[in-house]
Design an enzyme around this catalytic site. Structure first.
Site, PDB file in Angstrom:
ATOM      1  CB  CYS A   1      27.424  17.558 -44.014  1.00 30.34           C
ATOM      2  SG  CYS A   1      28.360  18.940 -43.365  1.00 30.34           S
TER       3      CYS A   1
ATOM      4  CG  ASP B   1      31.904  22.472 -40.218  1.00 34.44           C
ATOM      5  OD1 ASP B   1      31.852  21.486 -40.972  1.00 34.44           O
ATOM      6  OD2 ASP B   1      31.185  23.486 -40.366  1.00 34.44           O
TER       7      ASP B   1
ATOM      8  CG  ASN C   1      25.664  24.683 -43.176  1.00 34.44           C
ATOM      9  OD1 ASN C   1      26.336  24.178 -42.298  1.00 34.44           O
ATOM     10  ND2 ASN C   1      25.932  24.525 -44.465  1.00 34.44           N
TER      11      ASN C   1
ATOM     12  CG  ASP D   1      26.251  21.158 -45.037  1.00 31.65           C
ATOM     13  OD1 ASP D   1      25.876  20.918 -43.886  1.00 31.65           O
ATOM     14  OD2 ASP D   1      27.315  21.742 -45.312  1.00 31.65           O
TER      15      ASP D   1
ATOM     16  CE  LYS E   1      30.391  18.654 -46.411  1.00 34.61           C
ATOM     17  NZ  LYS E   1      31.631  19.458 -46.406  1.00 34.61           N
TER      18      LYS E   1
ATOM     19  CG  ASP F   1      31.962  21.863 -49.377  1.00 32.89           C
ATOM     20  OD1 ASP F   1      31.226  22.759 -48.938  1.00 32.89           O
ATOM     21  OD2 ASP F   1      32.088  20.758 -48.806  1.00 32.89           O
TER      22      ASP F   1
ATOM     23  CG  ASP G   1      -1.869   1.137   1.254  1.00 34.76           C
ATOM     24  OD1 ASP G   1      -1.747   2.000   0.362  1.00 34.76           O
ATOM     25  OD2 ASP G   1      -2.736   1.161   2.145  1.00 34.76           O
TER      26      ASP G   1
HETATM   27  C1  GLA Z   1      29.122  23.421 -43.475  1.00 33.70           C
HETATM   28  C2  GLA Z   1      29.893  22.139 -43.637  1.00 33.70           C
HETATM   29  C3  GLA Z   1      31.246  22.441 -44.241  1.00 33.70           C
HETATM   30  C4  GLA Z   1      31.059  23.128 -45.565  1.00 33.70           C
HETATM   31  C5  GLA Z   1      30.222  24.373 -45.387  1.00 33.70           C
HETATM   32  C6  GLA Z   1      29.874  25.002 -46.714  1.00 33.70           C
HETATM   33  O1  GLA Z   1      29.670  24.229 -42.497  1.00 33.70           O
HETATM   34  O2  GLA Z   1      30.015  21.473 -42.428  1.00 33.70           O
HETATM   35  O3  GLA Z   1      31.987  21.257 -44.392  1.00 33.70           O
HETATM   36  O4  GLA Z   1      30.442  22.238 -46.466  1.00 33.70           O
HETATM   37  O5  GLA Z   1      29.023  24.099 -44.716  1.00 33.70           O
HETATM   38  O6  GLA Z   1      29.090  26.105 -46.575  1.00 33.70           O
END
Ligand code: GLA
Length: 733
Positions: A530, A552, A484, A482, A480, A370, A53
């Site tokens: 990324c 980064d 951001n 991304d 890649k 990139d 209880d």
């Molecule tokens: C981010 C990624 C980097 C690069 C920049 C480009 O910061 O982590 O590796 O690609 O964007 O703007």
């Protein structure tokens, strides 16, 4: 069958190769959690649960005058809402009549072969050779007819159990889910549990924190719309005395790339409860009569053999059951050079060809163009969204540029940030209503860019078409992908006011649809994720990306911590890691040795390197290939903790057959005239003789000696020296 239902006892025992998970249809048809731990046969473990209880812990109405039955003190598989359990809960639903109540009791179950799948959300797959079974167990609220189906898939050999929940509105009125977790896990006594998580920040992702559970709610979460740099959707609960090689450890990894939540509570009776799922902050989801809602999946593992085994369970599973890309195992990933840190936005086709030509001598096999190749993109203030080639920079056109690179016998990769838009872009000018911005307010800027409402179908279709158009226009080998910025200003112009709480999750579902439409339709392209580094490095993403850019931050010594932390969940073959110009005092060989604890590549201007540096890189690229199988597919051991005051940081990969191993040692703090240091190996065959090469040693030593006595690491050497010790079983020489 790995799932056994005992009809008489009403227990379900879920068996992996080395663990058992048991649940039971208990009193009043509440589903009780009885056990998760090392293998136990199918006996009923209900004897573990005692009843007293408990003052101020209410009793369900139909327990009648039975004061000892309170949900507040019973271990459960999924919680109720407002039924006397005051701990953190797995569901908060507002019913059609406005009440907040859910009293889920067992109604049915089904056991079937193969893994469950979820609508619009990624889940692992079963290979032909895997034993995989699923239990679907449904609880229902008798008044509202809201049902929750608890889903459990047992991946037997992998020691992984996957969980999720599916809500079905069987009533006549729309309900609003305010919180719906993927799983709930109760421990009758959690006093000796530690919680391990991977907090971080931009440039310092996935560090490691370990804390005791204390009497409050521990919250690990992201509210940023992405799984985030700041926390990772993974936690472990480990016994206080558990270390790398012994002790009970539970791992929980959520397959979700948006805002998530893990809460762990140690309650008044020292019971522990863990819930994990979509973050309930800014979340609300309407489920109309007859509709379903699926939560993302959680991958759980248990071992009593310590943290190393827990991590290896995940590494093995991630390498075999998560991603069908040929680049996971069948096709070797090339050594790449990325132009970002070499040129940032200032490059053109000629510069790219020059970098590629110089990099060729470094053993580089692929150049990655990139950010900066598209739209009007000379800095980060414009151009996002305009996914067509900037002909002022790539004057010869993309197809021709790729041809020139291919003519050098090099592969070509390209960068995208599909989910974002710059105000200074043709896309934004054409579709200002596609961004997330609350009417009457100015949206928060971050890197001067706005977020597309990826939950909208027309946005998804635009992204699929525009990215695919580029991918199909040239011989592109790698992408890649991304993102951001974090997501703010939740708003969708296509949803009514009362459904704006759905925007975060709709974004994630939309993103998965876009990735299905791009990644899954290009099986010959290798995709790397990324997010300003590793800001969305999560298990769900690894079903799409074979690797994820870790950070980064390319400073090699910081990467020692990053790799260590990441390795709690993620295998070496998933961690993007490059040699760059950062930290000039660290030798190139050491930078490369550290980047080999990842997918290896370069992030520098090859045209500016000396002949000697080029040759060193060539040797390092050769070593990457030499040790590829060991690093990518071997068992990974953390040999030291870089978060402690150590003189050496070391790790090891051991081939599955234990005939070969690579021990990497980085000297981080060699005091003058200091002690002799030894590195003790792990995971070798004790009675096997190994040929040990590296660090000036060329010896034959037994596995036993290497594991118990160790390898002496030379002293009086330059700072930040790296040693690669290669071990090969003698009979194989
Ligand atoms: C981010 C990624 C980097 C690069 C920049 C480009 O910061 O982590 O590796 O690609 O964007 O703007």
């Amino acid at each position: 069958m790995s799932i056994v239902y005992n009809e008489k006892k009403k227990t379900f025992s879920l068996h992996t190769a080395r663990t058992t998970y048991q649940l039971k249809i208990g009193n009043l048809n509440y589903v009780k959690h009885l056990y998760y731990g090392a293998t136990i046969h199918d006996e009923d473990l209900i004897y573990l649960i005692r009843r007293y209880d408990r003052g101020f812990s209410g009793n369900p109405y139909d327990s009648l005058k039975e004061r000892t039955f309170s949900l507040d003190a019973q271990p459960q598989e999924f919680t109720t809402q407002q039924q006397g359990d005051f701990r953190i809960n797995s569901i908060e639903v507002q019913n059609g009549d406005g009440s907040f109540s859910f009293d889920g009791r067992y109604v049915s179950h089904k056991i079937c072969k193969g893994p469950f799948t979820l609508k619009g959300l990624p889940t692992p797959f079963a290979r032909e050779e895997d034993t995989v079974d699923t239990l679907e167990l449904t609880i229902e609220d008798a008044v509202t007819k809201v049902r929750v189906t608890l889903l459990y898939t047992v991946f037997e050999e992998a020691d992984i159990i996957m969980r999720a929940a599916r809500v079905h509105n069987g009533g006549a009125k729309t309900i609003a889910l305010k919180r719906i977790m993927s799983m709930n896990m109760d421990f009758m006594n959690g006093r000796d549990l530690d919680l391990i998580s991977l907090p971080g920040r931009y440039g310092q992702e996935r560090q490691v924190e370990r804390q005791s559970l204390t009497h409050h709610v521990h919250k690990i979460r992201s509210g940023r719309g992405i799984s985030s740099h700041q926390q990772n959707p993974f936690i472990a609960l480990a016994e206080r005395n558990a270390g790398e090689d012994y002790g009970s450890c539970y791992g929980f990894a959520l397959m979700y790339s948006g805002s998530f939540l893990a809460e762990a509570e140690l309650d008044q009776y020292d019971q522990a409860r863990l819930v994990m799922g979509i973050n309930d902050r800014l979340f609300s989801w309407d489920v109309a009569p007859g509709e379903d809602f699926d939560t993302p999946a959680v991958l759980m593992t248990y071992t009593h053999k310590g943290l190393t085994r827990m991590s290896q369970n995940y590494h093995n599973f991630f390498r075999t059951n998560m991603n069908r890309s040929k680049f996971v195992r069948d096709v070797r990933r090339p050594v790449l050079i990325n132009t970002w840190e070499a040129a940032f936005f200032s490059f053109d086709d000629v510069k790219l060809v020059e970098i590629a030509r110089a990099a060729k001598d470094m053993g580089v096999e692929m150049i990655v163009m990139d950010d900066g190749w598209f739209g009007k993109r000379d800095d980060d203030n414009s151009g996002l969204g305009d996914w067509y080639v900037n002909e002022k920079k790539i004057r010869c056109g993309l197809t021709e540029l790729v041809r020139q690179i291919n003519d050098m016998d090099m592969k070509f990769g390209i960068w995208f940030e599909p989910e974002m838009v710059s105000e200074d872009s043709n896309l934004f000018r054409a579709h200002p209503d596609w961004v997330m911005e609350i009417p009457g307010r100015h949206a928060v800027r971050s890197r001067n860019q706005l977020v597309l409402d990826v939950g909208r179908k027309e946005v998804q279709d635009y992204l699929i078409q525009s990215v695919n158009r580029i991918l199909d226009s040239a011989n592109i080998y790698y992408v890649k992908w991304d993102i951001n910025r974090a997501i703010t200003d939740l708003w969708s112009n296509v949803l009514p006011a009362e459904r704006q709480g759905e925007v975060f999750h709709r974004y994630v579902l939309g993103l998965y649809r876009v990735m299905d439409g791009i990644i899954k339709t290009h099986p010959d392209v290798m995709f790397e994720g990324c997010a300003g580094g590793g800001g969305r490095f999560d298990p769900a993403m690894l079903t799409y990306f074979v690797q994820y850019w870790s950070s980064d931050n390319t400073r090699p010594l910081d990467n020692l911590k990053l790799h260590y932390g990441s390795s709690f969940l993620y295998p070496v073959c998933s961690m993007g890691a490059h040699v760059s110009e950062a930290s000039p005092m660290v030798p190139l060989e050491t930078k490369a040795a550290i980047a080999m604890c990842g997918t290896f590549g370069y992030e520098l201007d090859a045209t500016k390197l000396s002949r000697e540096q080029i040759e060193t890189c060539a040797e390092m690229s050769r070593l990457y290939h030499k040790y590829y199988d060991l690093n990518f597919f071997g068992d990974y051991y953390r040999l030291s903790n870089p978060f402690e005051q150590v003189n050496l940081v070391a790790w090891e990969t051991v081939a599955k057959d234990r005939k070969e191993a690579l021990v990497t040692v980085i000297t981080v703090n060699l005091t003058m005239n200091g002690p002799q240091e030894y590195i003790k190996c792990k995971g070798l065959a004790p009675d096997t003789l190994y040929h040990l090469e590296g660090g000036g040693s060329d010896l034959v030593v037994s596995g036993m000696a290497l594991m118990h006595a160790g390898i002496p690491v030379p002293r009086e050497i330059p700072e930040f020296t790296a040693f690669l010790y290669h071990l090969k079983a003698l009979e194989d020489q």
